[in-house]
Design a protein around this motif. Structure first.
Motif, PDB file in Angstrom:
ATOM      1  N   ALA A  45       0.908  -1.148  -0.266  1.00  0.00           N
ATOM      2  CA  ALA A  45      -0.087  -0.104   0.176  1.00  0.00           C
ATOM      3  C   ALA A  45       0.788   1.240   0.015  1.00  0.00           C
ATOM      4  CB  ALA A  45      -0.761   0.033   1.094  1.00  0.00           C
ATOM      5  N   TRP A  46       0.421   2.239  -0.572  1.00  0.00           N
ATOM      6  CA  TRP A  46       1.099   3.478  -0.439  1.00  0.00           C
ATOM      7  C   TRP A  46       0.391   4.586   0.417  1.00  0.00           C
ATOM      8  CZ3 TRP A  46       5.589   4.789  -2.472  1.00  0.00           C
ATOM      9  CH2 TRP A  46       5.977   6.085  -2.529  1.00  0.00           C
ATOM     10  N   ILE A  47       1.216   5.157   1.286  1.00  0.00           N
ATOM     11  CA  ILE A  47       0.686   5.598   2.559  1.00  0.00           C
ATOM     12  C   ILE A  47      -0.043   6.762   2.030  1.00  0.00           C
ATOM     13  CG2 ILE A  47       1.384   6.756   4.624  1.00  0.00           C
ATOM     14  CD1 ILE A  47       3.222   4.823   5.342  1.00  0.00           C
ATOM     15  N   ALA A  48       0.643   7.584   1.162  1.00  0.00           N
ATOM     16  CA  ALA A  48      -0.260   8.693   0.558  1.00  0.00           C
ATOM     17  C   ALA A  48      -1.626   8.580   0.348  1.00  0.00           C
ATOM     18  CB  ALA A  48       0.505   9.505  -0.339  1.00  0.00           C
ATOM     19  N   ASN A  56      -7.507   6.338   5.824  1.00  0.00           N
ATOM     20  CA  ASN A  56      -7.034   5.518   6.692  1.00  0.00           C
ATOM     21  C   ASN A  56      -6.153   6.122   7.975  1.00  0.00           C
ATOM     22  OD1 ASN A  56      -5.846   3.354   8.161  1.00  0.00           O
ATOM     23  ND2 ASN A  56      -5.287   2.315   6.200  1.00  0.00           N
ATOM     24  N   VAL A  57      -6.667   6.280   9.039  1.00  0.00           N
ATOM     25  CA  VAL A  57      -6.256   6.960  10.279  1.00  0.00           C
ATOM     26  C   VAL A  57      -4.968   6.123  10.659  1.00  0.00           C
ATOM     27  CG1 VAL A  57      -6.482   7.726  12.421  1.00  0.00           C
ATOM     28  CG2 VAL A  57      -8.332   8.156  11.036  1.00  0.00           C
ATOM     29  N   ALA A  58      -4.880   4.913  10.771  1.00  0.00           N
ATOM     30  CA  ALA A  58      -3.760   4.188  11.022  1.00  0.00           C
ATOM     31  C   ALA A  58      -2.634   4.323  10.217  1.00  0.00           C
ATOM     32  CB  ALA A  58      -4.281   2.728  11.216  1.00  0.00           C
ATOM     33  N   ALA A  61      -1.187   7.437  11.177  1.00  0.00           N
ATOM     34  CA  ALA A  61      -0.510   7.361  12.422  1.00  0.00           C
ATOM     35  C   ALA A  61       1.100   6.689  12.443  1.00  0.00           C
ATOM     36  CB  ALA A  61      -1.081   6.465  13.669  1.00  0.00           C
ATOM     37  N   VAL A  62       1.020   5.715  11.367  1.00  0.00           N
ATOM     38  CA  VAL A  62       2.330   5.054  11.033  1.00  0.00           C
ATOM     39  C   VAL A  62       3.199   6.209  10.405  1.00  0.00           C
ATOM     40  CG1 VAL A  62       3.421   3.386   9.631  1.00  0.00           C
ATOM     41  CG2 VAL A  62       1.449   2.860  10.780  1.00  0.00           C
ATOM     42  N   SER A  63       2.825   6.961   9.582  1.00  0.00           N
ATOM     43  CA  SER A  63       3.526   7.953   8.987  1.00  0.00           C
ATOM     44  C   SER A  63       4.112   8.910   9.974  1.00  0.00           C
ATOM     45  CB  SER A  63       2.771   8.728   7.820  1.00  0.00           C
ATOM     46  OG  SER A  63       3.139   9.639   7.205  1.00  0.00           O
TER      47      SER A  63
END
Length: 85
Positions: A45-48, A56-58, A61-63
């Motif tokens: 998955a690409w966080i952006a 996606n709030v999680a 948070a990871v970022s």
């Protein structure tokens, strides 16, 4: 850098250059950490995209935790380096 923050300096130009370089290196490290976070923690998955399109709030948070961790490590590195010199 410490003397620039304390207000006593004899080489203001050199200290400004060092501050700018340290800031730019910090920004490059944060960008690099963001890419590594994407590749290592969420390889499929690409966080952006997870944050902006899927809300996606999680993933956000990871970022955020990745940015904070790299910022703390870089801060410790910079402060330790200037204490030694």
């Amino acid at each position: 850098l410490r003397s620039a923050l304390a207000g006593t300096t004899s080489h203001l130009g050199a200290e400004i250059i060092v501050s700018v370089v340290v800031g730019l290196v910090g920004l490059v490290l944060l960008i690099f950490a963001r890419i590594l976070t994407d590749l290592i923690l969420l390889p499929k998955a690409w966080i952006a995209e997870e944050i902006s399109k899927q809300k996606n709030v999680a993933a956000g948070a990871v970022s955020a935790v990745g940015f904070i961790a790299v910022g703390l490590l870089f801060s410790a590195l910079v402060n330790t380096q200037f204490l030694i010199v």
